[in-house]
Design a protein around this motif. Structure first.
Motif, PDB file in Angstrom:
ATOM      1  N   ILE A   1      40.773 -40.003  19.383  1.00  0.00           N
ATOM      2  CA  ILE A   1      39.962 -39.764  20.583  1.00  0.00           C
ATOM      3  C   ILE A   1      40.814 -39.115  21.668  1.00  0.00           C
ATOM      4  N   LEU A   2      42.024 -39.597  21.849  1.00  0.00           N
ATOM      5  CA  LEU A   2      42.936 -39.032  22.854  1.00  0.00           C
ATOM      6  C   LEU A   2      43.240 -37.575  22.550  1.00  0.00           C
ATOM      7  N   VAL A   3      43.580 -37.272  21.308  1.00  0.00           N
ATOM      8  CA  VAL A   3      43.915 -35.894  20.927  1.00  0.00           C
ATOM      9  C   VAL A   3      42.731 -34.960  21.154  1.00  0.00           C
ATOM     10  N   PHE A   4      41.537 -35.353  20.697  1.00  0.00           N
ATOM     11  CA  PHE A   4      40.369 -34.490  20.864  1.00  0.00           C
ATOM     12  C   PHE A   4      39.952 -34.371  22.331  1.00  0.00           C
ATOM     13  N   THR A   5      40.122 -35.430  23.113  1.00  0.00           N
ATOM     14  CA  THR A   5      39.805 -35.353  24.542  1.00  0.00           C
ATOM     15  C   THR A   5      40.749 -34.399  25.252  1.00  0.00           C
ATOM     16  N   LEU A   6      42.041 -34.544  25.008  1.00  0.00           N
ATOM     17  CA  LEU A   6      43.019 -33.661  25.653  1.00  0.00           C
ATOM     18  C   LEU A   6      42.798 -32.211  25.257  1.00  0.00           C
ATOM     19  N   ARG A   7      42.551 -31.966  23.978  1.00  0.00           N
ATOM     20  CA  ARG A   7      42.313 -30.587  23.527  1.00  0.00           C
ATOM     21  C   ARG A   7      41.032 -30.036  24.149  1.00  0.00           C
ATOM     22  N   GLY A   8      40.002 -30.856  24.200  1.00  0.00           N
ATOM     23  CA  GLY A   8      38.741 -30.401  24.785  1.00  0.00           C
ATOM     24  C   GLY A   8      38.862 -30.081  26.261  1.00  0.00           C
ATOM     25  N   LEU A   9      39.506 -30.955  27.015  1.00  0.00           N
ATOM     26  CA  LEU A   9      39.665 -30.727  28.453  1.00  0.00           C
ATOM     27  C   LEU A   9      40.620 -29.575  28.755  1.00  0.00           C
ATOM     28  N   ALA A  10      41.661 -29.445  27.958  1.00  0.00           N
ATOM     29  CA  ALA A  10      42.648 -28.381  28.188  1.00  0.00           C
ATOM     30  C   ALA A  10      41.991 -27.004  28.174  1.00  0.00           C
ATOM     31  N   GLY A  11      40.985 -26.835  27.355  1.00  0.00           N
ATOM     32  CA  GLY A  11      40.313 -25.553  27.247  1.00  0.00           C
ATOM     33  C   GLY A  11      39.641 -25.083  28.521  1.00  0.00           C
TER      34      GLY A  11
ATOM     35  N   VAL B   1      45.263 -23.040  34.004  1.00  0.00           N
ATOM     36  CA  VAL B   1      46.606 -22.749  33.492  1.00  0.00           C
ATOM     37  C   VAL B   1      46.560 -22.455  31.998  1.00  0.00           C
ATOM     38  N   TRP B   2      45.709 -23.126  31.259  1.00  0.00           N
ATOM     39  CA  TRP B   2      45.525 -22.882  29.827  1.00  0.00           C
ATOM     40  C   TRP B   2      44.833 -21.538  29.625  1.00  0.00           C
ATOM     41  N   ARG B   3      43.788 -21.288  30.402  1.00  0.00           N
ATOM     42  CA  ARG B   3      42.961 -20.095  30.205  1.00  0.00           C
ATOM     43  C   ARG B   3      43.688 -18.804  30.530  1.00  0.00           C
ATOM     44  N   ARG B   4      44.672 -18.850  31.414  1.00  0.00           N
ATOM     45  CA  ARG B   4      45.436 -17.642  31.753  1.00  0.00           C
ATOM     46  C   ARG B   4      46.359 -17.222  30.614  1.00  0.00           C
ATOM     47  N   GLN B   5      46.663 -18.118  29.713  1.00  0.00           N
ATOM     48  CA  GLN B   5      47.651 -17.861  28.680  1.00  0.00           C
ATOM     49  C   GLN B   5      47.037 -17.593  27.303  1.00  0.00           C
ATOM     50  N   ILE B   6      45.766 -17.309  27.246  1.00  0.00           N
ATOM     51  CA  ILE B   6      45.128 -17.175  25.941  1.00  0.00           C
ATOM     52  C   ILE B   6      44.424 -15.835  25.787  1.00  0.00           C
ATOM     53  N   GLU B   7      44.164 -15.507  24.548  1.00  0.00           N
ATOM     54  CA  GLU B   7      43.431 -14.290  24.210  1.00  0.00           C
ATOM     55  C   GLU B   7      42.009 -14.372  24.775  1.00  0.00           C
ATOM     56  N   PRO B   8      41.508 -13.275  25.361  1.00  0.00           N
ATOM     57  CA  PRO B   8      40.142 -13.279  25.902  1.00  0.00           C
ATOM     58  C   PRO B   8      39.080 -13.645  24.859  1.00  0.00           C
ATOM     59  N   ARG B   9      39.213 -13.141  23.643  1.00  0.00           N
ATOM     60  CA  ARG B   9      38.230 -13.454  22.586  1.00  0.00           C
ATOM     61  C   ARG B   9      38.238 -14.952  22.289  1.00  0.00           C
ATOM     62  N   PHE B  10      39.435 -15.549  22.209  1.00  0.00           N
ATOM     63  CA  PHE B  10      39.541 -16.985  21.975  1.00  0.00           C
ATOM     64  C   PHE B  10      38.938 -17.747  23.148  1.00  0.00           C
ATOM     65  N   ASP B  11      39.230 -17.312  24.372  1.00  0.00           N
ATOM     66  CA  ASP B  11      38.722 -17.993  25.571  1.00  0.00           C
ATOM     67  C   ASP B  11      37.198 -18.054  25.548  1.00  0.00           C
ATOM     68  N   HIS B  12      36.576 -16.952  25.198  1.00  0.00           N
ATOM     69  CA  HIS B  12      35.113 -16.893  25.128  1.00  0.00           C
ATOM     70  C   HIS B  12      34.573 -17.922  24.127  1.00  0.00           C
TER      71      HIS B  12
ATOM     72  N   SER C   1      36.104 -26.187  22.723  1.00  0.00           N
ATOM     73  CA  SER C   1      36.310 -27.312  23.644  1.00  0.00           C
ATOM     74  C   SER C   1      35.118 -28.271  23.665  1.00  0.00           C
ATOM     75  N   PRO C   2      33.870 -27.769  23.762  1.00  0.00           N
ATOM     76  CA  PRO C   2      32.749 -28.716  23.724  1.00  0.00           C
ATOM     77  C   PRO C   2      32.704 -29.524  22.419  1.00  0.00           C
TER      78      PRO C   2
ATOM     79  N   LEU D   1      35.263 -32.303  22.627  1.00  0.00           N
ATOM     80  CA  LEU D   1      34.798 -33.376  23.516  1.00  0.00           C
ATOM     81  C   LEU D   1      33.664 -34.174  22.873  1.00  0.00           C
ATOM     82  N   PHE D   2      32.793 -33.511  22.143  1.00  0.00           N
ATOM     83  CA  PHE D   2      31.724 -34.215  21.421  1.00  0.00           C
ATOM     84  C   PHE D   2      32.313 -35.175  20.389  1.00  0.00           C
ATOM     85  N   ILE D   3      33.307 -34.693  19.627  1.00  0.00           N
ATOM     86  CA  ILE D   3      33.940 -35.549  18.614  1.00  0.00           C
ATOM     87  C   ILE D   3      34.614 -36.739  19.267  1.00  0.00           C
ATOM     88  N   ALA D   4      35.299 -36.494  20.380  1.00  0.00           N
ATOM     89  CA  ALA D   4      35.984 -37.592  21.077  1.00  0.00           C
ATOM     90  C   ALA D   4      34.984 -38.612  21.607  1.00  0.00           C
ATOM     91  N   LEU D   5      33.967 -38.153  22.289  1.00  0.00           N
ATOM     92  CA  LEU D   5      32.973 -39.058  22.872  1.00  0.00           C
ATOM     93  C   LEU D   5      32.208 -39.809  21.784  1.00  0.00           C
TER      94      LEU D   5
END
Length: 135
Positions: free
Chosen positions: A90-100, A104-115, A122-123, A126-130
């Motif tokens: 739950i912690l890992v999936f929550t952190l990964r979901g929120l980080a997206g 600071v995360w979004r500035r360092q990623i590919e635009p296609r990935f960000d979209h 990310s959703p 967060l769904f898996i974590a919740l």
């Protein structure tokens, strides 16, 4: 809820297995696929196959944890250990979901990935974590 969580995890596991086998799916062009599924800016190649295989294995462990927590499968693992495993997941999936969503995360990623990340990755994390927390 458990069915949806398990299906999501199995779907992600299947995709990582496909990549571990060296197949470029669902985008055949490796550079475009990498830009869509790996956050590293400027990436032109998919990560090594072994990395995708490790993610595949980790996702299968997550499936087992969720299945055991929901009493779908019997396991000799003590409940306390199972609970720690689930909360770790739950912690890992929550952190990964929120980080997206962090600038600071979004500035360092590919635009296609960000979209795709904002709409799906990310959703889904967060769904898996919740959903796992609610078991």
């Amino acid at each position: 809820m458990t069915v949806l969580i398990v299906l999501a995890l199995l779907g992600a596991a299947a995709v990582h297995l496909i990549w571990a086998l060296g197949l470029n799916w669902p985008i055949r062009h490796e550079a475009l696929l990498a830009k869509a599924v790996v956050r590293a800016k400027g990436i032109t190649r998919m990560p090594p196959r072994w990395a995708s295989f490790l993610v595949f294995l980790a996702l299968l462990v997550a499936v087992a944890l969720v299945s055991a927590q929901a009493s779908w499968i019997k396991t000799p693992i003590p409940d306390a250990v199972l609970n720690v495993g689930c909360w770790g997941m739950i912690l890992v999936f929550t952190l990964r979901g929120l980080a997206g969503y962090l600038p600071v995360w979004r500035r360092q990623i590919e635009p296609r990935f960000d979209h795709l990340n904002l709409r799906f990755y990310s959703p889904l994390c967060l769904f898996i974590a919740l959903g796992t927390a609610m078991l």
